[in-house]
Design an enzyme around this catalytic site. Structure first.
Site, PDB file in Angstrom:
ATOM      1  N   GLU A 166       0.872  -1.177   0.000  1.00 32.84           N
ATOM      2  CA  GLU A 166       0.000   0.000   0.000  1.00 32.84           C
ATOM      3  C   GLU A 166       0.909   1.227   0.000  1.00 32.84           C
ATOM      4  O   GLU A 166       1.780   1.363   0.864  1.00 32.84           O
ATOM      5  CB  GLU A 166      -0.926   0.047   1.222  1.00 32.84           C
ATOM      6  CG  GLU A 166      -1.879   1.250   1.121  1.00 32.84           C
ATOM      7  CD  GLU A 166      -2.748   1.524   2.352  1.00 32.84           C
ATOM      8  OE1 GLU A 166      -3.600   2.411   2.281  1.00 32.84           O
ATOM      9  OE2 GLU A 166      -2.547   0.857   3.389  1.00 32.84           O
TER      10      GLU A 166
ATOM     11  N   GLU B 281       4.956   4.707   3.645  1.00 36.83           N
ATOM     12  CA  GLU B 281       4.485   6.035   4.069  1.00 36.83           C
ATOM     13  C   GLU B 281       5.672   6.995   4.029  1.00 36.83           C
ATOM     14  O   GLU B 281       6.768   6.666   4.450  1.00 36.83           O
ATOM     15  CB  GLU B 281       3.868   5.956   5.470  1.00 36.83           C
ATOM     16  CG  GLU B 281       3.514   7.278   6.117  1.00 36.83           C
ATOM     17  CD  GLU B 281       2.650   8.207   5.268  1.00 36.83           C
ATOM     18  OE1 GLU B 281       1.614   7.782   4.749  1.00 36.83           O
ATOM     19  OE2 GLU B 281       3.047   9.391   5.127  1.00 36.83           O
TER      20      GLU B 281
ATOM     21  N   ASP C  64       9.563   7.912   0.094  1.00 40.23           N
ATOM     22  CA  ASP C  64       8.747   8.529  -0.949  1.00 40.23           C
ATOM     23  C   ASP C  64       8.636   7.514  -2.081  1.00 40.23           C
ATOM     24  O   ASP C  64       9.653   7.023  -2.581  1.00 40.23           O
ATOM     25  CB  ASP C  64       9.438   9.812  -1.438  1.00 40.23           C
ATOM     26  CG  ASP C  64       8.533  10.604  -2.375  1.00 40.23           C
ATOM     27  OD1 ASP C  64       7.770   9.971  -3.146  1.00 40.23           O
ATOM     28  OD2 ASP C  64       8.586  11.830  -2.334  1.00 40.23           O
TER      29      ASP C  64
ATOM     30  N   ASP D 262      -3.093  11.603  -2.134  1.00 41.06           N
ATOM     31  CA  ASP D 262      -3.140  13.072  -2.170  1.00 41.06           C
ATOM     32  C   ASP D 262      -3.525  13.528  -3.578  1.00 41.06           C
ATOM     33  O   ASP D 262      -2.947  13.061  -4.557  1.00 41.06           O
ATOM     34  CB  ASP D 262      -1.766  13.652  -1.782  1.00 41.06           C
ATOM     35  CG  ASP D 262      -1.437  13.367  -0.316  1.00 41.06           C
ATOM     36  OD1 ASP D 262      -2.371  13.076   0.458  1.00 41.06           O
ATOM     37  OD2 ASP D 262      -0.250  13.412   0.044  1.00 41.06           O
TER      38      ASP D 262
ATOM     39  N   LYS E  98      -3.302  21.170  -8.321  1.00 38.16           N
ATOM     40  CA  LYS E  98      -2.771  22.086  -9.353  1.00 38.16           C
ATOM     41  C   LYS E  98      -2.170  21.281 -10.508  1.00 38.16           C
ATOM     42  O   LYS E  98      -1.441  20.309 -10.273  1.00 38.16           O
ATOM     43  CB  LYS E  98      -1.694  22.981  -8.736  1.00 38.16           C
ATOM     44  CG  LYS E  98      -2.275  23.952  -7.736  1.00 38.16           C
ATOM     45  CD  LYS E  98      -1.293  25.037  -7.369  1.00 38.16           C
ATOM     46  CE  LYS E  98      -1.962  26.004  -6.405  1.00 38.16           C
ATOM     47  NZ  LYS E  98      -1.194  26.228  -5.199  1.00 38.16           N
TER      48      LYS E  98
ATOM     49  N   ASP F 107     -12.476   9.563  -2.737  1.00 42.35           N
ATOM     50  CA  ASP F 107     -13.758  10.282  -2.804  1.00 42.35           C
ATOM     51  C   ASP F 107     -13.615  11.497  -3.720  1.00 42.35           C
ATOM     52  O   ASP F 107     -14.585  12.214  -3.932  1.00 42.35           O
ATOM     53  CB  ASP F 107     -14.179  10.763  -1.401  1.00 42.35           C
ATOM     54  CG  ASP F 107     -13.228  11.820  -0.871  1.00 42.35           C
ATOM     55  OD1 ASP F 107     -12.009  11.646  -1.034  1.00 42.35           O
ATOM     56  OD2 ASP F 107     -13.698  12.832  -0.322  1.00 42.35           O
TER      57      ASP F 107
ATOM     58  N   THR G  18     -10.617   2.243   4.820  1.00 40.73           N
ATOM     59  CA  THR G  18      -9.423   2.950   5.301  1.00 40.73           C
ATOM     60  C   THR G  18      -9.885   4.054   6.258  1.00 40.73           C
ATOM     61  O   THR G  18     -11.085   4.342   6.368  1.00 40.73           O
ATOM     62  CB  THR G  18      -8.648   3.587   4.120  1.00 40.73           C
ATOM     63  OG1 THR G  18      -9.309   4.792   3.739  1.00 40.73           O
ATOM     64  CG2 THR G  18      -8.568   2.664   2.922  1.00 40.73           C
ATOM     65  N   GLU G  19      -8.911   4.698   6.884  1.00 48.23           N
ATOM     66  CA  GLU G  19      -9.265   5.785   7.802  1.00 48.23           C
ATOM     67  C   GLU G  19     -10.014   6.896   7.059  1.00 48.23           C
ATOM     68  O   GLU G  19     -11.070   7.368   7.497  1.00 48.23           O
ATOM     69  CB  GLU G  19      -7.981   6.351   8.426  1.00 48.23           C
ATOM     70  CG  GLU G  19      -8.281   7.343   9.519  1.00 48.23           C
ATOM     71  CD  GLU G  19      -7.058   8.143   9.946  1.00 48.23           C
ATOM     72  OE1 GLU G  19      -5.958   7.906   9.433  1.00 48.23           O
ATOM     73  OE2 GLU G  19      -7.234   9.024  10.795  1.00 48.23           O
TER      74      GLU G  19
ATOM     75  N   GLU H 116     -11.569   6.682   4.241  1.00 40.85           N
ATOM     76  CA  GLU H 116     -12.837   6.168   3.694  1.00 40.85           C
ATOM     77  C   GLU H 116     -13.943   6.261   4.743  1.00 40.85           C
ATOM     78  O   GLU H 116     -15.066   6.673   4.445  1.00 40.85           O
ATOM     79  CB  GLU H 116     -12.623   4.713   3.260  1.00 40.85           C
ATOM     80  CG  GLU H 116     -13.788   4.088   2.540  1.00 40.85           C
ATOM     81  CD  GLU H 116     -13.412   2.738   1.953  1.00 40.85           C
ATOM     82  OE1 GLU H 116     -12.209   2.365   1.962  1.00 40.85           O
ATOM     83  OE2 GLU H 116     -14.317   2.040   1.487  1.00 40.85           O
TER      84      GLU H 116
HETATM   85  N1  SAM Z   1      -4.329   5.661   2.795  1.00 40.01           N
HETATM   86  C1  SAM Z   1      -4.740   6.327   4.004  1.00 40.01           C
HETATM   87  C2  SAM Z   1      -6.246   6.342   4.123  1.00 40.01           C
HETATM   88  O1  SAM Z   1      -6.911   6.078   3.108  1.00 40.01           O
HETATM   89  O2  SAM Z   1      -6.740   6.579   5.219  1.00 40.01           O
HETATM   90  C3  SAM Z   1      -4.143   7.734   4.112  1.00 40.01           C
HETATM   91  C4  SAM Z   1      -4.580   8.709   3.061  1.00 40.01           C
HETATM   92  S1  SAM Z   1      -3.700  10.273   3.152  1.00 40.01           S
HETATM   93  C5  SAM Z   1      -4.709  11.359   2.304  1.00 40.01           C
HETATM   94  C6  SAM Z   1      -2.375  10.022   1.966  1.00 40.01           C
HETATM   95  C7  SAM Z   1      -1.105   9.475   2.588  1.00 40.01           C
HETATM   96  O3  SAM Z   1      -0.191   9.184   1.561  1.00 40.01           O
HETATM   97  C8  SAM Z   1      -0.414  10.448   3.531  1.00 40.01           C
HETATM   98  O4  SAM Z   1      -0.138   9.819   4.752  1.00 40.01           O
HETATM   99  C9  SAM Z   1       0.843  10.845   2.777  1.00 40.01           C
HETATM  100  O5  SAM Z   1       1.903  11.169   3.636  1.00 40.01           O
HETATM  101  C10 SAM Z   1       1.111   9.613   1.954  1.00 40.01           C
HETATM  102  N2  SAM Z   1       1.855   9.876   0.714  1.00 40.01           N
HETATM  103  C11 SAM Z   1       1.570  10.815  -0.203  1.00 40.01           C
HETATM  104  N3  SAM Z   1       2.448  10.794  -1.214  1.00 40.01           N
HETATM  105  C12 SAM Z   1       3.310   9.775  -0.939  1.00 40.01           C
HETATM  106  C13 SAM Z   1       4.447   9.270  -1.599  1.00 40.01           C
HETATM  107  N4  SAM Z   1       4.891   9.795  -2.755  1.00 40.01           N
HETATM  108  N5  SAM Z   1       5.101   8.227  -1.045  1.00 40.01           N
HETATM  109  C14 SAM Z   1       4.681   7.691   0.132  1.00 40.01           C
HETATM  110  N6  SAM Z   1       3.612   8.155   0.822  1.00 40.01           N
HETATM  111  C15 SAM Z   1       2.931   9.182   0.292  1.00 40.01           C
END
Ligand code: SAM
Length: 227
Positions: A43, A68, A96, A118, A122, A154, A192-193, A195
């Site tokens: 994930e 993460e 990353d 995320d 933009k 969403d 998920t959280e 969701e």
């Molecule tokens: N998947 C979880 C959920 O559905 O509840 C968290 C969603 S949260 C909006 C997005 C997560 O992805 C954040 O914790 C962010 O730090 C991580 N994230 C975003 N871009 C990433 C990347 N390039 N590599 C690793 N993690 C990333």
């Protein structure tokens, strides 16, 4: 999700047995790490890890790796992971996902989950979206051809972008719904959280499952003059 920086989070992560620290040295060796030949599901952007922990509990014959980017967020996942210390089919990486090809070898990963990624609204940041053609290309370099990417969000704009991106990149859309919780695909769905949060606010959840065929992608690249 980006939480306030928590002092000492990097140190706590460095000391955790539930995080792989030298992830690049694991490339091609993940089955050795788990000591079995079970499929590997990852994930990307797992946040606090609620989804992947439940996946691991429900599916002991699959190996799960949660990725993460932020230490402060991973630390929250680790607090819960410690309560489930008997799970041997789950580990975490702080990185990353841009560098994912340094961590997994060709054909090493079976499935990828992208949950509430995320949106990067933009246009100039479109390449950072985890369903952009750049990221899809990275996934083809680590996944088995039969493997699938399951994406939930969403965010309708991000979902529309992702459909276009998948089609333009030569992936097949195997399943798709704009209202997961009222669809045939909801059976066995693990929330998920985000969701839970957004469906609680009345948002509909989009979901797609995509896969690719290597020969089709090669053909497409040849037509585009990249080979
Ligand atoms: N998947 C979880 C959920 O559905 O509840 C968290 C969603 S949260 C909006 C997005 C997560 O992805 C954040 O914790 C962010 O730090 C991580 N994230 C975003 N871009 C990433 C990347 N390039 N590599 C690793 N993690 C990333």
């Amino acid at each position: 999700m980006r939480l306030r920086n928590i002092p000492g989070s990097r140190e706590a992560i460095a000391a955790s047995p539930f995080v792989v620290h030298d992830e690049e040295s694991m490339k091609g060796k993940w089955h050795e790490f788990f000591k079995n030949d079970n499929p590997i599901h990852i994930e990307i952007g797992m946040g606090k890890g609620i989804f992947i922990m439940e996946c691991a509990e429900r599916n002991p014959d699959i190996n799960f790796i949660g990725i993460e980017k932020y230490s402060s967020v991973l630390l929250r996942a680790l607090e819960k992971r410690e309560e489930k210390s008997d799970l041997t089919n789950l580990t975490f990486i702080r990185m990353d996902a841009e560098y994912i090809e340094n961590v997994f070898d060709r054909n090493e990963v079976d499935n990828i989950y992208l949950n509430f990624s995320d949106p990067w609204p933009k246009d100039r940041n479109a390449k950072r979206r985890l369903t952009s053609s750049r990221f899809l290309k990275r996934y083809t370099n680590i996944m088995k051809e039969s493997g699938r990417v399951t994406f939930k969000t969403d965010n309708n704009d991000l979902f529309d972008f992702s459909i276009e991106s998948a089609e333009e990149s030569g992936w097949d859309i195997l399943a798709m719904t704009r209202d997961l919780h009222n669809s045939e695909y909801n059976e066995g769905n693990i929330m998920t959280e985000y969701e839970k949060k957004f469906s609680g606010l009345g948002h509909k959840i989009n979901m797609m499952i995509i896969s690719y065929s290597r020969s089709k992608l090669n053909e497409k690249e040849a037509v585009n003059g990249k080979e």
